[in-house]
Design an enzyme around this catalytic site. Structure first.
Site, PDB file in Angstrom:
ATOM      1  N   ASP A  98      42.483  37.349  39.908  1.00  0.00           N
ATOM      2  CA  ASP A  98      41.469  36.311  40.132  1.00  0.00           C
ATOM      3  C   ASP A  98      40.253  36.809  40.902  1.00  0.00           C
ATOM      4  OD1 ASP A  98      42.730  36.685  42.563  1.00  0.00           O
ATOM      5  OD2 ASP A  98      42.721  34.570  43.112  1.00  0.00           O
ATOM      6  N   GLU A  99      39.989  38.098  40.874  1.00  0.00           N
ATOM      7  CA  GLU A  99      38.889  38.645  41.664  1.00  0.00           C
ATOM      8  C   GLU A  99      38.351  39.894  40.994  1.00  0.00           C
ATOM      9  OE1 GLU A  99      38.024  39.757  46.367  1.00  0.00           O
ATOM     10  OE2 GLU A  99      40.085  39.674  45.608  1.00  0.00           O
TER      11      GLU A  99
END
Length: 393
Positions: A98-99
């Site tokens: 998620d990054e």
């Protein structure tokens, strides 16, 4: 992404919106031995955070909605988000599910300045996934990452070139990459509490406590970080990790554990991107800053840390001499598709590796590690493994 797992669950289950959602193990029925994978912002107001033991989360927030992770669903949403990122630049470096870092330098002529791109990126993520992302805009990876964490959720923080040191100065020193609990403790003994304190510290004082690692930390504290964004995935030329020792070392045990940990990290990223590497490269830097690289091509490609380490250890023994070591790095290249290899290391990803990936995705980095890479003395030299820890030989 903001509270990614919990946000996905709240998006898909309207009855959870506005409620404290904790994704992780079930705290009831004797199954509460895991840790929190993600907590919604409603849960964070009770003190619940990622990597907190689920039993403590239950004490802090017994009224929370405790959900088991659905990694298949989160991976699908992650792919949607990463596809959106690639609309803005080819230089996308994922850090986790998620990054990611994006280098938008070459996109400005077509898409506008970096702030315009950041706003449009956030809008497209919200429109296409009904989720929010927080973005940091800066001229370096370190500052962009710190900025992205400043105003969550749904934040946008811009750090103009030339203002990096002033932006970092009031922040706690633990916000810097490379500052784990042990290093933070050493810095506190020197009176260093903020990044600004570290930037102002005389170099000799820091070098005495931290060795050559102190020089690197001082540069980061001043906002100087020239590491490029390296795209990974199908178009990547290599996948690698490096480790700079806080104090130059000649310990064979420390060097071996570090190389094994680096090989595991590279292998995990290969598996994350569905890649197998055939060529393994060792980067070696000693205390005099002499830097050597050695590479070897294996009979067949692999995504297994054990296979990478077998080659890397032989390369290391061929270059290591009497001097202490400052830096080690491992990278894999010569990619083939994960599904069509044949030969010594080919075939499906090993069940043990699949299990390690599943546990890491669910509970975070460092939850499951090899016992053989742990320091019996408890140092945080090789990686930062916070929270609950499980051992794998």
């Amino acid at each position: 992404m903001d509270a990614f797992y919990a946000a996905v669950e709240q998006r898909d289950r309207p009855e959870l919106r506005g409620k404290p959602v904790i994704v992780g193990a079930d705290p009831k029925g004797g199954r509460g031995r895991g840790v929190v994978a993600t907590a919604s912002y409603e849960a964070r107001t009770f003190g619940v955070r990622s990597a907190l033991p689920i039993s403590q989360a239950w004490k802090l927030c017994p009224q929370g909605m405790y959900l088991p992770p659905d990694m298949d669903k989160y991976a699908r949403v992650s792919r949607e988000v990463m596809e959106i990122l690639h609309r803005f630049t080819d230089l996308v470096e994922p850090l986790s599910i998620d990054e990611a870092f994006l280098d938008v330098t070459a996109s400005r002529r077509a898409l506008g300045d970096a702030v315009t791109i950041a706003r449009n990126l956030k809008d497209q993520i919200r429109r296409d996934t009904s989720l929010t992302a927080s973005v940091g805009v800066a001229a370096s990876k370190l500052v962009a990452k710190v900025a992205s964490e400043m105003r969550k959720p749904d934040g946008l923080v811009v750090v103009e070139p030339g203002t990096e040191a002033a932006f970092l100065a009031p922040l706690p020193v633990r916000r810097l990459w490379g500052v784990g609990p042990k290093t933070e403790e050493s810095l506190l003994r020197l009176g260093v509490q903020t990044i600004g304190d570290l930037a102002a510290l005389a170099g000799d004082s820091l070098d005495h406590r931290l060795g050559t690692h102190g020089h690197d930390l001082t540069l980061l504290a001043r906002g100087l970080d020239d590491r490029p964004v390296v795209a990974h995935g199908e178009d990547a030329k290599s996948v690698g990790h490096e480790h700079t020792f806080s104090v130059d070392t000649a310990s064979a045990d420390v060097l071996r554990r570090t190389l094994l940990a680096l090989c595991d990290q590279v292998a995990r990223r290969l598996r994350y991107h569905g890649l197998r590497g055939r060529t393994v490269t060792l980067k070696y830097r000693d205390e005099t800053f002499r830097t050597l690289t050695r590479a070897r091509t294996m009979p067949a490609s692999t995504d297994a840390g054990d296979a990478l380490f077998g080659v890397v250890w032989e390369l290391f023994q061929g270059v290591h001499g009497p001097r202490r070591v400052r830096l080690l790095g491992v990278s894999a290249s010569g990619f083939g598709d994960a599904g069509d290899q044949a030969g010594l290391f080919a075939g499906e990803t090993r069940p043990a590796d699949r299990l390690r990936d599943q546990i890491t995705d669910r509970f975070g980095e460092g939850t499951l590690v090899r016992a053989s890479v742990l320091d019996p003395g408890g140092s945080d030299e090789v990686g930062d493994r916070r929270g609950s820890r499980r051992l794998l030989r």
